[in-house]
Write a protein that holds these residues in place. Structure first.
Motif, PDB file in Angstrom:
ATOM      1  N   SER A 147      11.203 -18.679  16.772  1.00 49.00           N
ATOM      2  CA  SER A 147      10.825 -17.270  16.927  1.00 49.00           C
ATOM      3  C   SER A 147      11.993 -16.338  16.636  1.00 49.00           C
ATOM      4  N   VAL A 148      13.201 -16.748  17.018  1.00 51.57           N
ATOM      5  CA  VAL A 148      14.386 -15.930  16.748  1.00 51.57           C
ATOM      6  C   VAL A 148      14.635 -15.844  15.253  1.00 51.57           C
ATOM      7  N   LEU A 149      14.587 -16.988  14.572  1.00 48.76           N
ATOM      8  CA  LEU A 149      14.822 -17.001  13.126  1.00 48.76           C
ATOM      9  C   LEU A 149      13.733 -16.233  12.387  1.00 48.76           C
ATOM     10  N   LYS A 150      12.489 -16.381  12.852  1.00 45.40           N
ATOM     11  CA  LYS A 150      11.367 -15.682  12.211  1.00 45.40           C
ATOM     12  C   LYS A 150      11.571 -14.174  12.268  1.00 45.40           C
ATOM     13  N   GLU A 192       5.386 -29.387  11.842  1.00 42.70           N
ATOM     14  CA  GLU A 192       4.742 -28.096  12.024  1.00 42.70           C
ATOM     15  C   GLU A 192       5.221 -27.465  13.330  1.00 42.70           C
ATOM     16  N   ILE A 193       5.152 -26.151  13.363  1.00 44.17           N
ATOM     17  CA  ILE A 193       5.507 -25.410  14.568  1.00 44.17           C
ATOM     18  C   ILE A 193       4.276 -25.354  15.472  1.00 44.17           C
ATOM     19  N   LYS A 194       4.459 -25.726  16.719  1.00 45.61           N
ATOM     20  CA  LYS A 194       3.350 -25.756  17.661  1.00 45.61           C
ATOM     21  C   LYS A 194       3.376 -24.516  18.557  1.00 45.61           C
ATOM     22  N   ALA A 195       2.207 -24.097  18.960  1.00 43.46           N
ATOM     23  CA  ALA A 195       2.096 -22.866  19.752  1.00 43.46           C
ATOM     24  C   ALA A 195       2.800 -22.988  21.097  1.00 43.46           C
ATOM     25  N   ARG A 249      14.769 -28.752  18.720  1.00 38.86           N
ATOM     26  CA  ARG A 249      15.643 -27.583  18.887  1.00 38.86           C
ATOM     27  C   ARG A 249      15.307 -26.510  17.853  1.00 38.86           C
ATOM     28  N   PHE A 250      14.953 -26.932  16.634  1.00 41.69           N
ATOM     29  CA  PHE A 250      14.547 -25.961  15.609  1.00 41.69           C
ATOM     30  C   PHE A 250      13.303 -25.205  16.055  1.00 41.69           C
ATOM     31  N   ARG A 251      12.340 -25.931  16.624  1.00 43.98           N
ATOM     32  CA  ARG A 251      11.127 -25.258  17.102  1.00 43.98           C
ATOM     33  C   ARG A 251      11.444 -24.251  18.204  1.00 43.98           C
ATOM     34  N   SER A 252      12.422 -24.577  19.032  1.00 46.97           N
ATOM     35  CA  SER A 252      12.749 -23.686  20.149  1.00 46.97           C
ATOM     36  C   SER A 252      13.392 -22.385  19.682  1.00 46.97           C
ATOM     37  N   ILE A 292      12.703 -25.789   7.109  1.00 47.12           N
ATOM     38  CA  ILE A 292      12.700 -24.340   6.876  1.00 47.12           C
ATOM     39  C   ILE A 292      11.661 -23.964   5.828  1.00 47.12           C
ATOM     40  N   GLN A 293      11.568 -24.758   4.759  1.00 51.03           N
ATOM     41  CA  GLN A 293      10.605 -24.436   3.708  1.00 51.03           C
ATOM     42  C   GLN A 293       9.168 -24.527   4.203  1.00 51.03           C
ATOM     43  N   ARG A 294       8.904 -25.398   5.174  1.00 56.90           N
ATOM     44  CA  ARG A 294       7.550 -25.487   5.724  1.00 56.90           C
ATOM     45  C   ARG A 294       7.291 -24.400   6.765  1.00 56.90           C
ATOM     46  N   SER A 295       8.334 -23.757   7.249  1.00 57.77           N
ATOM     47  CA  SER A 295       8.189 -22.807   8.359  1.00 57.77           C
ATOM     48  C   SER A 295       8.275 -21.351   7.934  1.00 57.77           C
TER      49      SER A 295
END
Length: 731
Positions: free
Chosen positions: A261-264, A228-231, A255-258, A290-293
């Motif tokens: 926001s750019v990808l979103k 999961e992505i954390k705040a 690194r994906f979490r970092s 990606i599918q979970r995000s």
């Protein structure tokens, strides 16, 4: 009008000129007369009129499949990597395109009273003569219409998940085998079809019926129950969302979490993302994250897929809407129409370099594609490339803070066994704590070579100057260069003594030693030669679930994704890489060791080495990646190696060694003004039955050097040559 045309499939490094009354689009396929046969060509662009040009014969598509920026990317790659432009275009528009499309005859005027018809329907009604007449008069045009067929499910590549909560699933299940499936999927949080059938005895037809009832669902990837992505995850400042960025340190998930926001933002703008990974076995992991995000459609595109699966991704790349394409190096050629960003995971991995023709570096091409399309490119890696620190301003490098490293180096000069007692003690301690253990071995098979105890003869591949490896489970000798295999035997072919025995160790031998020392442990070996990407992923998921205690394998284990169960990661037999005749191997060892450290957060790392004082080993303790790379850059500047110059390796393969030496010597003597090292016999002189010579060129004007080289090779004859620009290792 005159057009520059690249010819499909041919190995020529030049383009040709053809005339056409049609206004052709850049990147469009055309049919032309080339060497008296009808051949596919690709429109590179308009050019100045040339006398005596042949006409374009046909427009099979009537349009270009290529988005803005790809033409220049292909042109640049052809010039920079000395690759045939036509063959590069073949990767952009694969041959399967024609199998999933229909050619339509479209009227250009209402005077004919015609409607659009499929070509085969038009010909059945009006005939070829009428079509030729209408085409010449411009009354109709041909247009290729995308008519995708739905790819068939390949159940062996799918994962099975519970589709509803356990309480509802238990009430909906009626038969004993359905209860078995539900219980297994709940405890395992999903499984591959193969694993589920093995565990429960259920068949595929029963699983299909369970899917129809809504009990289960099939998916191409595991959905990362715990991800999961954390705040409070690190995010990239808004001002750095464009251009080129390097995100280093941490695991792939961190690194994906970092960059989330750019990808979103890009996906919310309705644009697509090209997400590149080095190995096909890593594709499902990224797709799962990606599918979970995100809510965007996610497609895989790599060489281990069926043709229909690749076609599904390719044709969806032609459509509008936000999508994410997770792909290996071949994906740099995927013609995504509304591309908003490129992400390159583990950009330092040598898998991004295509050694076979057409030669290219997918990372450099991705960088060029992003520049031409004016979109951001994000390089995500545990370490990055040395050149990243040379090319990028420090403000464009985002570092993820790593935990303190727990590293032990075992001096193998004092050991008499392949696996030291200290390592065995570390393994035993971790197993007692319930931790998992990864053991990374450089070589495959049981032993890297076979030697005679009487005369010292080493078995050599009959086609290569390479020792044959012993694969015990299949009882055969194998060449890892050309693939030659032969049944294993114990009689020496030189002296006749029954004294052949395996020397050294590979993954099989280490697995045997570990099984002997830990008979109750659940142990598995991962070998990319014997397992597809789905099977590799299945083993890793078993390990994460706790169904396996120890995994033994090559660098495929270093997939970059954090596994919480890892308590110990051990590296064996990496010393050999430190002294290869190649300026890049020290860096590659450093990169692989760091990748293991970052993916095994909090775990202990053990390195067995006879080079405990080596600088690469010492840097694991005393400095971060940037410090190591800056020192490496200083060394490369002093001696003139990439990235301060471009390094071109030129290899000649010849069936006759004396003739090959004469030809390559003539080549180097004709390259006046170039800084040349060689020619010499290649370290692996004989490969696949041919004798190899090579030389190196250092240049600061690589395209000029390649142009000069092309003139020389044209005179000498181009058969047997291989030209590699800045290869990750010498070929």
């Amino acid at each position: 009008m005159t057009y520059e045309i690249a010819i499909s499939k041919i190995p020529l490094k030049k383009t040709f000129f053809y005339s056409s009354d049609w206004e052709l689009e850049p990147g469009e396929r055309v049919l032309v007369d080339f060497n008296n046969r009808q051949t596919v060509g690709y429109v590179v662009g308009l050019t100045e009129p040339h006398c005596g040009t042949k006409p374009v014969l046909e427009r099979p598509d009537g349009l270009s499949f290529l988005p803005t920026g790809m033409i220049e990317m292909v042109r640049w790659a052809s010039q920079h990597f000395y690759s045939p432009m036509g063959q590069l275009f073949d990767l952009v528009i694969p041959s399967f395109v024609d199998e999933y499309t229909e050619v339509v005859v479209e009227p250009t005027t209402d005077l004919l009273g015609l409607k659009s018809l499929k070509l085969k329907d038009f010909l059945s009604v009006y005939g070829e003569e009428t079509l030729d007449t209408y085409l010449k008069k411009g009354l109709v045009k041909l247009h290729r219409f995308v008519a995708m067929k739905t790819p068939r499910r390949r159940y062996r590549d799918l994962f099975v998940m519970l589709n509803i909560p356990l309480s509802k699933a238990v009430s909906l299940a009626k038969k004993a085998e359905e209860f078995d499936v539900v219980n297994y999927l709940f405890s395992a949080e999903g499984a591959t079809i193969e694993r589920l059938i093995e565990a429960t005895g259920v068949n595929v037809e029963r699983l299909k019926k369970m899917e129809e009832k809504g009990l289960i669902r099939f998916t191409t990837v595991p959905l990362f129950q715990g991800f999961e992505i954390k705040a409070n995850d690190l995010s990239i400042p808004a001002g750095q969302n464009c251009g080129e960025l390097l995100v280093v340190g941490g695991s792939t998930e961190e690194r994906f979490r970092s960059i989330y926001s750019v990808l979103k933002r890009i996906i919310e703008e309705g644009k697509s993302v090209l997400y590149m990974v080095p190995l096909s076995s890593q594709v499902p992991y990224v797709m799962g994250m990606i599918q979970r995000s995100f809510t965007a459609d996610v497609y895989a595109y790599h060489g281990n897929q069926s043709k229909s699966q690749r076609a599904l991704a390719w044709f969806n790349a032609q459509k509008s809407g936000a999508k994410v394409f997770v792909t290996t190096r071949m994906g740099v050629f995927l013609p995504v129409r509304n591309l908003g960003a490129v992400v390159v995971e583990s950009d330092e991995d040598e898998s991004y370099y295509q050694f076979d023709e057409p030669v290219y570096d997918a990372v450099e091409m991705a960088r060029r594609r992003a520049q031409e399309s004016r979109i951001p490119i994000i390089l995500s890696s545990a370490t990055g490339r040395v050149s990243d620190y040379f090319n990028l301003d420090r403000s464009r490098i985002i570092k993820i803070k790593s935990e303190r490293r727990k590293i032990f180096v075992i001096d193998m000069r004092k050991q008499t066994t392949f696996v030291s007692q200290e390592l065995l003690d570390q393994i035993r301690s971790n197993l007692e704590k319930g931790n998992g253990v990864l053991i990374v071995v450089r070589r495959k098979g049981y032993a890297p070579f076979v030697i005679c105890a009487v005369c010292g003869h080493i078995l050599i591949c009959p086609k290569c100057d390479v020792a044959l490896s012993f694969h015990r489970h299949a009882n055969l000798y194998k060449c890892h260069q050309c693939g030659h295999i032969e049944p294993a035997k114990d009689i020496c072919p030189k002296c006749g003594a029954q004294a052949l025995y395996p020397k050294g160790y590979g993954t099989e031998r280490i697995e045997k030693i570990i099984r002997y020392n830990f008979p109750s442990a659940r142990i598995a070996r991962i070998d990319s030669d014997e397992m597809n990407h789905s099977q590799i992923l299945d083993r890793l998921l078993e390990f994460e679930r706790g169904d396996l205690d120890i995994l033994v394998g090559t660098r495929v284990l270093l997939h970059g994704f954090g596994i919480s169960r890892i308590g110990l990661i051990a590296f064996l037999d990496f010393d050999g890489l430190l002294f290869q005749p190649d300026y890049n191997f020290r860096v590659q060892v450093f990169q692989q060791l760091n990748q293991g450290i970052e993916m095994a957060k909090g775990a202990t790392m053990v390195l067995q080495s006879m080079e405990v004082e080596n600088e690469v080993v010492r840097h694991l303790f005393t400095s971060d990646t940037e410090e190591f790379y800056l020192k490496e850059l200083q060394k490369r500047r002093d001696v003139g190696y990439p990235p301060y110059v471009d390094l071109v390796q030129v290899v000649l393969e010849s069936e006759e060694p004396s003739l090959g030496w004469e030809i390559i010597s003539s080549c180097t003597s004709s390259l006046d003004g170039e800084e040349i090292f060689g020619p010499v016999e290649h370290p692996v002189f004989k490969l696949r039955g041919k004798y190899r010579f090579h030389f190196l060129i250092k240049t600061k004007t690589v395209e000029r050097t390649l142009s000069k080289l092309d003139d020389v090779l044209t005179k000498l004859g181009k058969k047997g040559w291989r030209v590699l620009v800045n290869p990750p290792h010498l070929w």
